[in-house]
Design a protein around this motif. Structure first.
Motif, PDB file in Angstrom:
ATOM      1  N   ARG A 411       2.066 -12.553  14.962  1.00  0.00           N
ATOM      2  CA  ARG A 411       1.205 -11.364  14.865  1.00  0.00           C
ATOM      3  C   ARG A 411       1.798 -10.218  15.705  1.00  0.00           C
ATOM      4  N   ARG A 412       2.301 -10.562  16.886  1.00  0.00           N
ATOM      5  CA  ARG A 412       2.911  -9.524  17.729  1.00  0.00           C
ATOM      6  C   ARG A 412       4.104  -8.890  17.015  1.00  0.00           C
ATOM      7  N   ALA A 413       4.916  -9.722  16.401  1.00  0.00           N
ATOM      8  CA  ALA A 413       6.090  -9.199  15.689  1.00  0.00           C
ATOM      9  C   ALA A 413       5.644  -8.304  14.532  1.00  0.00           C
ATOM     10  N   GLU A 414       4.576  -8.714  13.847  1.00  0.00           N
ATOM     11  CA  GLU A 414       4.072  -7.892  12.743  1.00  0.00           C
ATOM     12  C   GLU A 414       3.640  -6.525  13.265  1.00  0.00           C
ATOM     13  N   GLU A 415       2.999  -6.560  14.447  1.00  0.00           N
ATOM     14  CA  GLU A 415       2.502  -5.292  14.977  1.00  0.00           C
ATOM     15  C   GLU A 415       3.602  -4.382  15.491  1.00  0.00           C
ATOM     16  N   GLU A 423       7.367   3.388   0.394  1.00  0.00           N
ATOM     17  CA  GLU A 423       7.084   2.601  -0.810  1.00  0.00           C
ATOM     18  C   GLU A 423       5.918   1.630  -0.562  1.00  0.00           C
ATOM     19  N   GLU A 424       5.966   1.000   0.636  1.00  0.00           N
ATOM     20  CA  GLU A 424       4.934   0.025   0.970  1.00  0.00           C
ATOM     21  C   GLU A 424       3.580   0.724   1.192  1.00  0.00           C
ATOM     22  N   ILE A 425       3.631   1.901   1.794  1.00  0.00           N
ATOM     23  CA  ILE A 425       2.380   2.641   2.027  1.00  0.00           C
ATOM     24  C   ILE A 425       1.731   2.977   0.689  1.00  0.00           C
ATOM     25  N   LEU A 426       2.561   3.440  -0.244  1.00  0.00           N
ATOM     26  CA  LEU A 426       2.019   3.819  -1.552  1.00  0.00           C
ATOM     27  C   LEU A 426       1.432   2.605  -2.269  1.00  0.00           C
ATOM     28  N   GLN A 427       2.120   1.479  -2.093  1.00  0.00           N
ATOM     29  CA  GLN A 427       1.615   0.243  -2.706  1.00  0.00           C
ATOM     30  C   GLN A 427       0.254  -0.131  -2.088  1.00  0.00           C
ATOM     31  N   CYS A 428       0.163   0.011  -0.761  1.00  0.00           N
ATOM     32  CA  CYS A 428      -1.106  -0.325  -0.080  1.00  0.00           C
ATOM     33  C   CYS A 428      -2.224   0.590  -0.566  1.00  0.00           C
ATOM     34  N   ILE A 429      -1.899   1.867  -0.735  1.00  0.00           N
ATOM     35  CA  ILE A 429      -2.918   2.818  -1.207  1.00  0.00           C
ATOM     36  C   ILE A 429      -3.405   2.402  -2.595  1.00  0.00           C
ATOM     37  N   ASP A 449      -7.462  -0.453   7.669  1.00  0.00           N
ATOM     38  CA  ASP A 449      -7.375  -0.771   9.098  1.00  0.00           C
ATOM     39  C   ASP A 449      -5.991  -1.297   9.471  1.00  0.00           C
ATOM     40  N   ASP A 450      -5.445  -2.128   8.583  1.00  0.00           N
ATOM     41  CA  ASP A 450      -4.120  -2.683   8.883  1.00  0.00           C
ATOM     42  C   ASP A 450      -3.072  -1.589   8.915  1.00  0.00           C
ATOM     43  N   LEU A 451      -3.183  -0.653   7.975  1.00  0.00           N
ATOM     44  CA  LEU A 451      -2.236   0.466   7.988  1.00  0.00           C
ATOM     45  C   LEU A 451      -2.423   1.264   9.278  1.00  0.00           C
ATOM     46  N   ILE A 456      -0.357   4.193  10.395  1.00  0.00           N
ATOM     47  CA  ILE A 456      -0.478   5.016   9.186  1.00  0.00           C
ATOM     48  C   ILE A 456      -1.961   5.339   8.952  1.00  0.00           C
ATOM     49  N   LEU A 457      -2.263   6.614   8.893  1.00  0.00           N
ATOM     50  CA  LEU A 457      -3.656   7.022   8.688  1.00  0.00           C
ATOM     51  C   LEU A 457      -3.871   7.474   7.248  1.00  0.00           C
ATOM     52  N   LEU A 458      -4.983   7.037   6.663  1.00  0.00           N
ATOM     53  CA  LEU A 458      -5.298   7.438   5.289  1.00  0.00           C
ATOM     54  C   LEU A 458      -6.442   8.454   5.310  1.00  0.00           C
TER      55      LEU A 458
END
Ligand code: AMP
Ligand code: ZN
Length: 470
Positions: A411-415, A423-429, A449-451, A456-458
């Motif tokens: 989890r720390r590494a992910e953070e 590309e990933e942000i657009l996919q998440c949106i 929340d994860d973004l 990254i703020l939406l």
């Protein structure tokens, strides 16, 4: 440590047979598709076993996990796409490495592929030894193992010998359960199929011979210490591996057989027709990170079926957050008084954790010991009965838990991961929009929340969703 051995149907004390190194083989993925979360339940549990052997029992581990990169399904897949077998399987081998890393699986010492020349040679050599000892026959260019030549065939699966049909042959990679038949060791060349000649005639290996030969080649003198896989492999795959290996070498093949129970999805078997075969990516697309899936997969005992649900994923997220919140909370302690009673409590928790893991990998009890400490720590903070020396001790204990569970560091590494690519942000949106249109607002919120946690703020507006970096 104690480990349940399918061979004896009992828990037994376990230690390696040679020096301090555990020699272990696990049946790996058949690379005709991306591994699903059921496959990864097996690999995560076996990763926890590996880590327990190292960090709780104090052994070293030499482990091989293979890729079955030639069989009926891989050949059919390559054919369908009009590419050669290696090109086709390379893709899924790479996907497995990627998913394994995302799930925090420790790399193992050997990842043999069945079609590597040294392995094909090893398979041919085992077959030659079996032929020399009278355990085979040839028919239409294929070589079969003669079950009647092995009096104690069926020991692992506890087959009823009355039911064994001597002389009936099967040369497909799909088997009927409960029905032991002479199985194919080397399949005659068919037009359009890949073929190799390593001295037993042109053809390709049967599925079972692959694992026997690779385990014997890579792990030294039999018996190896542990042979593992999912529960579905007990019969016929592992039974046949035992038959081949023991008849070829005259030695027992493996001392301990470890089998991981299946992962179900919504109480059902995962299957394409039910549309419930999820990959790690599918889980991520629903807004979860691999650390939460890893947590879920290791949270119940490996010998019990585990039912995967999206609610279960939410609960795993919640449990993980309780631990990370706690570890953040103790870091705000400033007082430097040590509290003997708390130190003792932490040591007890650590011992309880090791005892649980050493007891046939009781991860559920290990997690309970960890959460007892979270509670004890939170109470100590509420009462002002904790100081920085106790905090250091907590961190040591949780670092030890994490060596075995591999969840917190993941989890720390992910953070701390590098900036999220656009590309990933657009996919998440897009995933969030889809979740909202399904009225799955909790999922949509989690994606947001994860973004946010990743900087990254939406912002939702009349023109749709815009994003910016914090
Ligand atoms: P396969 O690619 O089908 O040969 O499977 C690779 C590994 O995953 C084997 O050890 C299987 O026993 C295991 N496996 C397959 N399906 C599941 C499942 N639903 N749950 C747990 N393990 C599984
Ligand atoms: Zn195998």
């Amino acid at each position: 440590m104690r480990l349940y051995n399918t061979l004896t149907r009992q828990e037994e004390p376990f230690a390696p047979s040679q020096a301090n190194t555990v020699r272990m083989y696990a049946c790996g993925l058949t690379v005709y598709a991306r591994g699903h979360i059921g496959n990864f339940r097996t690999f995560v549990c076996l990763d926890v076993l590996r880590r327990t052997l190292r960090h709780v029992a104090g052994h070293e581990v030499r482990e091989a996990i293979n890729f079955t990169d030639v069989d009926d399904k891989t050949i059919a897949g390559a054919e369908r796409e009009g590419v050669d077998l290696r090109t086709y399987t390379d893709r899924y081998v790479a996907a497995f490495a990627e998913d394994s890393a995302r799930l925090g699986l420790e790399p193992v010492e050997e990842n043999p592929r069945a079609t590597d020349p040294a392995n094909l040679q090893a398979m041919a050599d085992v077959i030659k030894a079996l032929e020399a000892r009278g355990h085979t026959y040839r028919s239409d260019g294929s070589i079969y193992f003669k079950i009647a030549s092995m009096p104690d065939y069926g020991r692992l699966a506890r087959l009823d010998h009355e039911g064994i049909q001597a002389g009936a042959r099967v040369d497909s990679d799909s088997y009927e359960k409960e029905d032991a038949r002479d199985f194919v060791l080397w399949k005659a060349t068919k037009p359009g199929e890949p073929t190799w000649d390593y001295g037993v005639g042109p053809g390709r290996p049967g599925w079972h011979i692959e694992c026997s030969a690779m385990a014997l080649r890579l792990l030294g003198e039999p018996p190896i210490d542990i042979h593992a896989g999912g529960i579905d492999l007990i019969f016929p795959h592992h039974e046949n591996e035992i038959a081949q290996s023991e008849c070829a070498t005259g030695q027992p093949f493996a001392r301990f057989w470890v089998h991981v129970e299946h992962l179900l999805v919504d109480d059902q078997k995962m299957s394409k027709s039910l549309g419930n075969v999820y990959s790690l990516q599918d889980v991520e697309d629903r807004g979860h990170r691999p650390s939460a899936l890893r947590y879920l997969l290791l949270s119940s005992h490996y010998r019990k079926q585990l039912n995967f649900t999206w609610t279960g994923m939410e609960q795993a997220e919640e449990a993980l957050r309780r631990v990370t919140d706690f570890l953040a909370r103790i870091d705000r302690v400033m007082d430097d008084t040590a509290h003997e009673a708390l130190a003792t409590r932490i040591d007890e928790g650590r011992r309880a954790f090791d005892a649980a893991l050493g007891d046939d990998l009781n991860t559920a009890a290990g997690l309970a010991a960890m959460f007892d400490l979270v509670r004890a720590g939170n109470t100590a903070i509420d009462r002002g009965e904790i100081g920085t020396p106790d905090v250091a001790r907590f961190h040591e204990a949780f670092a030890h838990f994490d060596q075995v569970l591999g969840v917190l560091s993941l989890r720390r590494a992910e953070e701390a991961a590098p900036p999220v690519p656009e590309e990933e942000i657009l996919q998440c949106i897009e995933d969030r929009r889809a979740a909202r249109s399904r009225r799955e607002f909790a999922v949509a919120d989690r994606i947001r929340d994860d973004l946010a946690a990743r900087g990254i703020l939406l912002e939702d507006g009349p023109q749709g969703t815009r994003w910016k970096r914090k």
